[in-house]
Design an enzyme around this catalytic site. Structure first.
Site, PDB file in Angstrom:
ATOM      1  N   CYS A  92       0.836  -1.175   0.312  1.00 52.00           N
ATOM      2  CA  CYS A  92      -0.323  -0.191  -0.183  1.00 52.00           C
ATOM      3  C   CYS A  92       0.697   1.227   0.028  1.00 52.00           C
ATOM      4  O   CYS A  92       0.394   2.228  -0.176  1.00 52.00           O
ATOM      5  CB  CYS A  92      -1.274   0.041   0.766  1.00 52.00           C
ATOM      6  SG  CYS A  92      -1.738  -1.173   0.991  1.00 52.00           S
ATOM      7  N   HIS A 108      -2.792   9.253   5.016  1.00 54.66           N
ATOM      8  CA  HIS A 108      -2.912   8.420   4.156  1.00 54.66           C
ATOM      9  C   HIS A 108      -4.668   7.327   4.817  1.00 54.66           C
ATOM     10  O   HIS A 108      -4.996   6.920   4.056  1.00 54.66           O
ATOM     11  CB  HIS A 108      -2.024   6.952   5.352  1.00 54.66           C
ATOM     12  CG  HIS A 108      -2.492   5.686   4.616  1.00 54.66           C
ATOM     13  ND1 HIS A 108      -1.880   5.070   3.341  1.00 54.66           N
ATOM     14  CD2 HIS A 108      -2.781   4.355   5.480  1.00 54.66           C
ATOM     15  CE1 HIS A 108      -2.150   3.902   3.622  1.00 54.66           C
ATOM     16  NE2 HIS A 108      -2.958   3.263   4.165  1.00 54.66           N
ATOM     17  N   GLU A 130      -0.872   7.211  12.747  1.00 55.33           N
ATOM     18  CA  GLU A 130      -0.268   8.607  11.701  1.00 55.33           C
ATOM     19  C   GLU A 130      -1.143   9.745  12.330  1.00 55.33           C
ATOM     20  O   GLU A 130       0.141  10.826  12.128  1.00 55.33           O
ATOM     21  CB  GLU A 130      -0.782   7.916  10.246  1.00 55.33           C
ATOM     22  CG  GLU A 130      -1.660   8.314  10.094  1.00 55.33           C
ATOM     23  CD  GLU A 130      -2.676   8.636   8.347  1.00 55.33           C
ATOM     24  OE1 GLU A 130      -3.863   8.769   7.861  1.00 55.33           O
ATOM     25  OE2 GLU A 130      -1.349   9.059   8.015  1.00 55.33           O
ATOM     26  N   LYS A 182      -9.061   9.269   1.263  1.00 58.63           N
ATOM     27  CA  LYS A 182     -10.143   7.940   1.230  1.00 58.63           C
ATOM     28  C   LYS A 182     -11.570   7.366   1.789  1.00 58.63           C
ATOM     29  O   LYS A 182     -11.910   6.031   1.171  1.00 58.63           O
ATOM     30  CB  LYS A 182      -8.771   7.158   1.598  1.00 58.63           C
ATOM     31  CG  LYS A 182      -7.450   6.100   1.089  1.00 58.63           C
ATOM     32  CD  LYS A 182      -6.501   5.294   2.340  1.00 58.63           C
ATOM     33  CE  LYS A 182      -5.333   5.156   1.704  1.00 58.63           C
ATOM     34  NZ  LYS A 182      -4.702   5.950   2.191  1.00 58.63           N
ATOM     35  N   HIS A 205     -10.093   2.863  -0.935  1.00 57.89           N
ATOM     36  CA  HIS A 205      -8.693   2.441  -0.508  1.00 57.89           C
ATOM     37  C   HIS A 205      -8.180   1.446  -1.909  1.00 57.89           C
ATOM     38  O   HIS A 205      -8.069   0.197  -1.227  1.00 57.89           O
ATOM     39  CB  HIS A 205      -8.053   1.306   1.061  1.00 57.89           C
ATOM     40  CG  HIS A 205      -6.617   1.389   1.348  1.00 57.89           C
ATOM     41  ND1 HIS A 205      -6.176   2.120   0.472  1.00 57.89           N
ATOM     42  CD2 HIS A 205      -6.005   1.262   2.556  1.00 57.89           C
ATOM     43  CE1 HIS A 205      -4.646   1.105   1.343  1.00 57.89           C
ATOM     44  NE2 HIS A 205      -4.710   1.387   2.166  1.00 57.89           N
ATOM     45  N   PHE A 255       1.212  -3.036   4.322  1.00 56.97           N
ATOM     46  CA  PHE A 255       1.053  -4.367   5.140  1.00 56.97           C
ATOM     47  C   PHE A 255       2.909  -4.103   4.685  1.00 56.97           C
ATOM     48  O   PHE A 255       3.882  -3.762   3.431  1.00 56.97           O
ATOM     49  CB  PHE A 255       0.528  -5.577   4.245  1.00 56.97           C
ATOM     50  CG  PHE A 255      -0.930  -5.642   4.637  1.00 56.97           C
ATOM     51  CD1 PHE A 255      -0.946  -4.109   6.266  1.00 56.97           C
ATOM     52  CD2 PHE A 255      -1.111  -6.086   4.128  1.00 56.97           C
ATOM     53  CE1 PHE A 255      -2.465  -4.405   6.626  1.00 56.97           C
ATOM     54  CE2 PHE A 255      -2.839  -6.562   4.848  1.00 56.97           C
ATOM     55  CZ  PHE A 255      -3.404  -5.597   6.032  1.00 56.97           C
TER      56      PHE A 255
END
Lengths: 84, 427, 401
Positions: free
Chosen positions: B174, B314, B325, B346, B351, B410
């Site tokens: 990602c 993000h 974050e 997002k 996403h 990930f």
């Protein structure tokens, strides 16, 4: 439905998340999963296995809230009782 | 000769192409974002009823209307189709085609999931829906190998832009969208190319992807309210909404762009990536590695925290991410974290895994271009632990001189990239 | 330009487990190719492979097994060997000073097949939580970073069989930029029925059943390549950085690199391999006459072999440089093959010997000085490693002692 025991849990953990040389049967009931080396993913896999095999659905929070084997056993057995 | 960055060669964005949830194209994408509209809905491309999460942000993509031939539509995976359509728009936008020297032109494509829809579909065919481990050679389509290796997408893009310089795929889950742009910029700075077509594409709204996120309860089960399913930084958030899309860019050495009189959207001033070395999926709450990536990216940009005009977050709408974050912003930007606008698109486009930070990079460049900060949609009940200015619901018109965009993925990857308006002079 | 050297090597290969065993086998000309044993290849178009079979429980913690594909397990083993060889323990180094770049081709495809089967035959509830990453392209980078406490830059590149060299070049850049230590290269492979079907669709896999006849690059009887699994991971540092932590020995420098891409077929423009070589040599600051050995891409597809032989002839002159392809003993390891060639080249520089290519009985290119069957002692100061990826990728890497 049959009670979900510590032996059942250890077997499920082993199948879903791998054996660990450090996990013995004694005295792990109150040891946090994190200290046993099982992270959230390992628990997701374990819970998914238990849910499938026992035909129950556990609340989403179980992975976060059941931080020790004892708490997880209680959660599963509560689920089994509710599914009755 | 391949050198190493001495600050002499700078990289600018001269073309943008977008395939995003909702209507295709950069213009429609920016209208959606600035209007604060959402493109999440009930999954329509397969029957989602057996799945826990049945919501996704889908692209209204008609490959024929987008200019692909029947052969391309039949052979190319949706991910490659998105990439090529976005690349064509970026090339048209930049006007670089025909001007670029093939030998000095390269391609870097990012993707998290590669050709997953085609692999999922073809596996079902050759395995008789999973009944046979020894899959049937007689029933495989001829172009299976192009689905097997995602680099086949880079080949199509290279042929499109006639690139004969460095070509490849960057895949870091990602964070792919940031890391691929960063890698392309490095190649320009190191004098291996003057022009790079770079960006990321993912079309992974497929049964296997939905199932694997179901298994870790990472995606939202808010199936009864699909339009407001993605709720970054909101107390009621309960996971991310899967998305799809692509964004491609023409990146160019600054003098090369100036010489040909190209329109410059922004300069890419710095970037950095770090690993958390902690978990393939989990994040520590302290946000240390993302904070370090931000610090290094700003340092390479020769900027102070106070120079950051907008933070494109993000903001995946998982509790763990949003808190992670937020901590990273406070750690890296200090008090300025409370003053700078921070938003997550997002909330509107979901996403799209590896592609999404390329789409966020597009939004960041457009924020500079149009002097508008896109909002975080669906943010009605702020999470008390996320206490920054997340630009709830409504876009904000204000000059944006620089943008910090971040991603977390990930594998433990944490990435940060910084863009500045073309007039920005390095400190 | 800052020197970047290789201070540690880790190898898993079909003909050798670990650097020492691999190098012994390679110099002795022992091949690791054999009939495919992982599953029954009846009905498929190919039957020979370079397998690496091992008992993972003996090498890795039990907890890692349910979440790793075979190729990730191999990568973790190679990473451990490389770091140990370099005498480096990233957990004792300053924060963020060690990173990982690997190359991949198709990810953990066997893991993916297992989960696709669960999905289609039993239903979504049977898909493993680990499917969210165990198959994906940067999985080796992430798992290595976690296992060894490497919190610096992390990345994965894909350029089919050329990506392994690109990963080493990217790691070199990170070292030059200030990251003290990078682990880089690739361990790859995918030998399950689903990948075997995809691989055979590439049109470049040999259909022959005889392991000694299946992979014959530069031979008049060439019939394609043989897929294998394995690869190499290398530790990259500056000589000063290595010396600071007490490591004064190194295998050689990553002195030059370039990547190019072939134009679309039918464009009339020349392919890119020659330019990759020229640019990599220029990057290293040396000329063709300074190159002592070439580790060829050696695809085993006759037309591609001819193209490579012609380029080598044009750059180095007829029989102008010894050329070898130890991959005739391992097969083509997807992204892992080129880093394994780099490892072999560095060991050649160390030992002053060129490993042979095997099974090539009828050389098709008389202008190629192919090192065959027996190792050739030589004074070696530099080596060129070539890799090409399906679809047009060309990468070249220059090593100097």
């Amino acid at each position: 439905m049959a009670e979900f025991t510590l032996d059942d849990l250890i077997a499920a953990l082993k199948e879903a998340a791998g054996a660990d040389e450090g996990v013995a049967h004694d005295d792990i009931l109150d040891v946090p999963f994190a200290d046993l080396g099982y992270d959230s993913l390992a628990l997701f896999n374990t819970l998914n296995t238990i849910e499938r095999e026992r035909g129950i659905t556990l609340p989403d929070e179980t992975v976060v809230e059941a931080t020790t084997p004892r708490m997880l056993l209680d959660a599963v057995n509560l689920g089994l009782a509710t599914a009755g | 000769m391949v050198g190493v960055d001495d600050g002499r060669r700078r990289v600018v964005v001269t073309g943008i192409g977008v395939v995003a949830p909702g209507e295709v194209g950069t213009k429609a994408f920016w209208e959606l974002l600035t209007a604060g509209r959402t493109a999440t809905r009930t999954i329509s491309t397969f029957d989602p009823s057996p799945f826990r999460s049945r919501v996704a942000a889908e692209c209204d993509f008609d490959p024929q209307a987008a200019g692909l031939t029947q052969r391309q539509i039949r052979q190319w995976d949706r991910t490659a189709q998105f990439a090529v359509v976005a690349a064509r728009e970026a090339l048209d936008d930049s006007g670089v085609s025909g001007v670029n020297d093939p030998i000095r032109t390269g391609v870097m494509a990012g993707t998290a999931c590669g050709m997953t829809i085609s692999l999922d579909r073809e596996f079902a065919v050759v395995s008789d829906e999973g009944r046979k481990r020894l899959v049937d050679d007689a029933h495989g389509v001829p172009y299976l190998y192009d689905y097997f290796v995602p680099s086949s997408m880079a080949t199509e893009l290279a042929w499109l832009v006639e690139a004969e310089g460095p070509v490849g795929v960057v895949s870091t889950g990602c964070t792919s969208g940031i890391d691929v742009i960063a890698h392309a910029c490095d190649l320009i700075r190191d004098d291996a190319a003057d022009v790079m077509l770079a960006g990321a594409s993912d079309a992974a709204i497929s049964p296997i992807t939905v199932a694997c996120f179901d298994a870790i309860k990472a995606t939202t089960p808010r199936n009864d309210e699909p339009e407001s399913a993605s709720r970054p930084f909101d107390l009621t958030r309960n996971g991310f909404a899967l998305g799809e899309g692509a964004a491609m860019f023409v990146l160019e050495e600054r003098e090369h762009a100036i010489r040909r009189g190209a329109h410059i959207y922004a300069e890419v001033t710095g970037y950095a990536g770090r690993c958390n070395s902690y978990s393939m999926t989990g994040l520590r709450v302290d946000g240390n590695e993302m904070a370090e990536a931000i610090r290094v990216a700003l340092d390479r940009s020769r900027m102070n925290p106070e120079d950051v005009g907008y933070v494109n977050a993000h903001g995946s709408a998982t509790k763990q991410n949003d808190r992670h974050e937020t901590a990273a912003f406070k750690k890296s930007l200090g008090d300025h974290a409370y003053r700078v606008p921070v938003s997550s698109i997002k909330s509107m486009i979901g996403h799209s895994l590896g592609a999404v930070c390329a789409l966020e990079f597009a939004a960041s460049a457009l924020a500079i271009e149009h002097s508008v900060v896109p909002p975080t949609a669906n943010l009605h009940v702020p999470d008390p632990e996320c206490d920054l200015d997340y630009v709830p619901l409504v876009a904000r018109e204000q000059r944006v001189r620089t943008v910090l965009s971040v991603a977390s993925g990930f594998g433990g990857f944490q990435s940060a990239i910084v863009l500045a308006e073309p007039e920005w002079s390095r400190g | 330009m800052t020197d970047v050297v290789v201070t540690g090597i880790g190898v898993v290969a079909p003909n050798g487990w670990g650097v020492a065993e691999y190098w012994d086998a390679t110099l002795a000309g022992r091949s690791g190719l054999g009939p495919l044993t992982r599953f029954d290849s009846t009905g498929y178009r190919a039957h020979v492979a370079g397998e690496v079979n091992f008992t993972p429980e003996e090498h890795l913690p039990g907890r890692l097994l349910p979440q790793t594909d075979h190729m990730t397990r191999l990568a973790l083993v190679a990473a451990e060997e490389a770091l140990a060889d370099a005498g480096a323990d990233p957990t004792t180094m300053p924060d963020f000073s060690a990173g990982v770049v690997t190359a991949a081709s198709a990810g953990g495809f066997e893991f993916g097949q297992k989960e696709l089967q669960a999905l289609w035959s039993k239903g979504p509830a049977y898909v493993s939580a680990y499917q969210s990453f165990a198959w994906f392209y940067p999985v080796n980078t992430g798992q290595i970073s976690i296992r060894h406490g490497m919190r610096g830059p992390g990345s994965a590149l894909v350029a089919e069989q050329a990506g392994g060299l690109d990963a080493l070049a990217k790691a070199r850049r990170h070292v030059r930029e200030g990251t003290a230590l990078m682990l880089a290269g690739a361990v790859d492979g995918s030998l399950c029925p689903w990948s075997w079907l995809c691989l055979s669709r590439s049109g470049t896999v040999s259909p022959r059943r005889d392991p000694q006849r299946a992979f014959l690059p530069f031979d008049a009887d060439a019939s394609g390549g043989v897929p294998g699994e394995g690869g190499a991971l290398l530790v990259l540092e500056t000589p000063d950085g290595a010396a600071e932590r007490g490591q004064h020995r190194h295998y050689g420098r990553i002195a030059g690199y370039a990547a190019t891409f072939d134009p679309r077929p039918g464009s009339g423009r020349p392919p890119g391999l020659r330019r990759a070589i020229d640019t990599a040599l220029a990057d290293a600051g040396i000329g063709p006459s300074d190159v002592d050995v070439v580790f060829a891409d050696a695809s085993g597809v006759a037309e591609q072999d001819r193209a490579e032989a012609e380029v080598l002839g044009a750059v180095f002159g007829p029989r102008g440089v010894p050329v070898t392809a130890p991959k005739t003993m391992t097969g083509r390891l997807l992204a892992g093959g080129a880093p394994l060639d780099v490892a072999a080249a560095l060991l050649s520089l160390r030992d002053g010997v060129i490993p042979p290519s095997v099974h090539i009985g009828r050389p098709a290119h008389p202008d190629l000085d192919l090192v065959r069957d027996r190792p050739r002692p030589a004074r070696l100061g530099s080596a060129l490693v070539l890799a090409r990826g399906h679809g047009g990728f060309n990468s070249a890497l220059v090593l100097t002692s």
